[in-house]
Motif scaffolding. Structure first.
Motif, PDB file in Angstrom:
ATOM      1  N   ALA A  69      25.932  37.817  21.583  1.00 28.88           N
ATOM      2  CA  ALA A  69      25.908  36.302  21.774  1.00 28.88           C
ATOM      3  C   ALA A  69      26.405  35.356  21.551  1.00 28.88           C
ATOM      4  CB  ALA A  69      23.922  36.320  22.057  1.00 28.88           C
ATOM      5  N   LEU A  70      26.214  35.331  20.249  1.00 28.42           N
ATOM      6  CA  LEU A  70      27.072  34.048  19.556  1.00 28.42           C
ATOM      7  C   LEU A  70      28.045  33.937  20.337  1.00 28.42           C
ATOM      8  CD1 LEU A  70      25.957  31.313  18.199  1.00 28.42           C
ATOM      9  CD2 LEU A  70      26.706  32.864  16.250  1.00 28.42           C
ATOM     10  N   THR A  71      28.702  34.911  19.627  1.00 26.78           N
ATOM     11  CA  THR A  71      30.163  34.411  19.810  1.00 26.78           C
ATOM     12  C   THR A  71      30.715  34.296  21.303  1.00 26.78           C
ATOM     13  OG1 THR A  71      31.198  36.429  19.416  1.00 26.78           O
ATOM     14  CG2 THR A  71      30.920  36.062  17.474  1.00 26.78           C
ATOM     15  N   THR A  72      30.098  34.798  23.003  1.00 20.54           N
ATOM     16  CA  THR A  72      30.211  35.001  23.543  1.00 20.54           C
ATOM     17  C   THR A  72      29.802  33.912  24.387  1.00 20.54           C
ATOM     18  OG1 THR A  72      28.704  36.276  24.277  1.00 20.54           O
ATOM     19  CG2 THR A  72      30.652  37.502  23.368  1.00 20.54           C
ATOM     20  N   GLU A  73      29.239  32.849  23.769  1.00 16.67           N
ATOM     21  CA  GLU A  73      28.576  32.229  24.384  1.00 16.67           C
ATOM     22  C   GLU A  73      28.942  30.795  23.874  1.00 16.67           C
ATOM     23  OE1 GLU A  73      24.185  31.175  24.386  1.00 16.67           O
ATOM     24  OE2 GLU A  73      23.431  33.227  24.798  1.00 16.67           O
ATOM     25  N   GLU A  74      29.688  30.752  22.722  1.00 15.55           N
ATOM     26  CA  GLU A  74      30.446  29.903  22.276  1.00 15.55           C
ATOM     27  C   GLU A  74      31.660  29.501  23.008  1.00 15.55           C
ATOM     28  OE1 GLU A  74      30.492  26.966  18.862  1.00 15.55           O
ATOM     29  OE2 GLU A  74      29.294  27.931  19.455  1.00 15.55           O
ATOM     30  N   SER A 102      42.223  17.911  25.333  1.00 19.12           N
ATOM     31  CA  SER A 102      41.537  18.791  25.311  1.00 19.12           C
ATOM     32  C   SER A 102      41.274  20.125  24.982  1.00 19.12           C
ATOM     33  CB  SER A 102      39.944  18.501  26.507  1.00 19.12           C
ATOM     34  OG  SER A 102      40.345  17.363  26.875  1.00 19.12           O
ATOM     35  N   TYR A 103      42.814  20.467  25.446  1.00 14.20           N
ATOM     36  CA  TYR A 103      42.442  22.368  24.572  1.00 14.20           C
ATOM     37  C   TYR A 103      42.956  22.438  23.301  1.00 14.20           C
ATOM     38  CZ  TYR A 103      44.578  26.515  24.620  1.00 14.20           C
ATOM     39  OH  TYR A 103      44.853  27.935  24.141  1.00 14.20           O
ATOM     40  N   LEU A 104      43.860  21.534  23.414  1.00 15.13           N
ATOM     41  CA  LEU A 104      44.366  21.118  21.412  1.00 15.13           C
ATOM     42  C   LEU A 104      43.067  20.650  20.887  1.00 15.13           C
ATOM     43  CD1 LEU A 104      48.011  20.746  21.486  1.00 15.13           C
ATOM     44  CD2 LEU A 104      47.093  22.949  21.988  1.00 15.13           C
ATOM     45  N   ALA A 105      42.256  19.452  21.022  1.00 21.74           N
ATOM     46  CA  ALA A 105      41.478  19.059  20.238  1.00 21.74           C
ATOM     47  C   ALA A 105      40.055  20.285  20.030  1.00 21.74           C
ATOM     48  CB  ALA A 105      40.908  17.771  21.001  1.00 21.74           C
ATOM     49  N   MET A 106      39.145  20.321  20.457  1.00 17.15           N
ATOM     50  CA  MET A 106      38.602  22.490  20.935  1.00 17.15           C
ATOM     51  C   MET A 106      39.139  22.913  19.777  1.00 17.15           C
ATOM     52  SD  MET A 106      35.690  22.023  22.031  1.00 17.15           S
ATOM     53  CE  MET A 106      35.773  20.990  23.380  1.00 17.15           C
ATOM     54  N   HIS A 112      36.187  25.924  14.659  1.00 16.68           N
ATOM     55  CA  HIS A 112      36.480  26.993  16.196  1.00 16.68           C
ATOM     56  C   HIS A 112      37.444  28.278  15.425  1.00 16.68           C
ATOM     57  CE1 HIS A 112      39.054  28.586  19.562  1.00 16.68           C
ATOM     58  NE2 HIS A 112      37.987  28.847  20.215  1.00 16.68           N
ATOM     59  N   VAL A 113      38.282  27.541  14.935  1.00 14.91           N
ATOM     60  CA  VAL A 113      39.183  28.486  14.324  1.00 14.91           C
ATOM     61  C   VAL A 113      38.082  28.520  13.069  1.00 14.91           C
ATOM     62  CG1 VAL A 113      41.169  28.135  12.293  1.00 14.91           C
ATOM     63  CG2 VAL A 113      40.837  26.236  13.929  1.00 14.91           C
ATOM     64  N   SER A 114      37.582  29.539  12.903  1.00 14.36           N
ATOM     65  CA  SER A 114      36.394  29.867  12.318  1.00 14.36           C
ATOM     66  C   SER A 114      35.772  31.038  12.757  1.00 14.36           C
ATOM     67  CB  SER A 114      34.867  29.161  10.628  1.00 14.36           C
ATOM     68  OG  SER A 114      36.466  28.569   9.523  1.00 14.36           O
ATOM     69  N   LEU A 115      35.298  30.215  13.860  1.00 14.96           N
ATOM     70  CA  LEU A 115      34.968  31.365  14.500  1.00 14.96           C
ATOM     71  C   LEU A 115      35.664  32.323  14.931  1.00 14.96           C
ATOM     72  CD1 LEU A 115      32.453  31.891  16.883  1.00 14.96           C
ATOM     73  CD2 LEU A 115      33.505  30.630  18.267  1.00 14.96           C
TER      74      LEU A 115
END
Length: 217
Positions: A69-74, A102-106, A112-115
């Motif tokens: 749930a956490l990873t997919t919602e993120e 926006s895509y690269l910044a995010m 996000h990399v850790s996720l």
């Protein structure tokens, strides 16, 4: 729909439970980021979220359900925020520049990399984690960008022979062009704003050279 699926979507017995569910997910994020999937326990997550284990299990019946749930919602949230594209906007280059920036910044955010690393680490044991994460993020984003490109082909702003699904993937990969691989292996720093601008400008230039209408240039 199974009972577990209902819990995973936060549709449990309490009418105002969304805030509590979000509290649990935030606690889970802290623990998973610190300990990884295998190292995290439901007890630790309950403590980090400030709830009892009994309350935790009302919302999520297992660590696996909570992690998914956490990873997919993120990832769903990122796709929703990034890929809001106006199909009637005629300025293709401007739309792609905004999206790419926006895509690269995010994507380059450390959390996000850790996720992504965390999901990669867990999906060998639980393949559905990887599939759910992929469908919620990359597949969803590509589909939205494809729909935008479909409209641009119809309007004559892209070549009529464009494979819009492949073109969407090409553009996103042109933007990051090895950046994510480097970051996933923890090599170097996140890109600066200047590097992001340069990467996106080059991605737009190369994309339009390949997919622009025959009269372009």
């Amino acid at each position: 729909m199974s009972g577990a699926s209902i819990k995973e979507r936060g549709q449990g017995p309490q009418a105002g439970e969304s805030d509590k569910r979000r509290q649990i997910l935030e606690g889970a994020r802290q623990v998973f980021m610190a300990s990884g999937f295998d190292g995290a326990s439901m007890g630790e997550i309950a403590r980090a979220a400030g709830v009892s284990k009994g309350t935790l299990y009302v919302y999520f019946d297992s660590k696996e359900a909570l992690f998914e749930a956490l990873t997919t919602e993120e990832k769903e949230g990122l796709a929703e925020a990034l890929f809001r594209l106006d199909e009637d906007d005629p300025d293709l280059c401007a739309v792609l520049t905004r999206l790419g920036t926006s895509y690269l910044a995010m994507m380059a955010r450390p959390e996000h990399v850790s996720l992504i690393r965390m999901v990669i680490g867990a999906c060998e044991k639980f393949p559905r984690f990887g599939q759910a994460f992929f469908e919620a993020g990359p597949a969803c984003g590509t589909e939205r960008l494809k729909a935008y490109f479909d409209s641009q082909v119809a309007a004559g702003r892209l070549a009529p022979t464009t494979d819009t699904d492949l073109a969407a993937k090409h553009f996103l990969h042109l933007c990051q062009a090895g950046m994510m691989t480097r970051l996933l292996f923890n090599v170097g720093e996140a890109p600066s704003e200047a590097e992001i601008r340069y990467r996106v400008a080059e991605a737009v230039r190369v994309f339009y050279a390949g997919y622009g209408p025959p009269t372009a240039g």
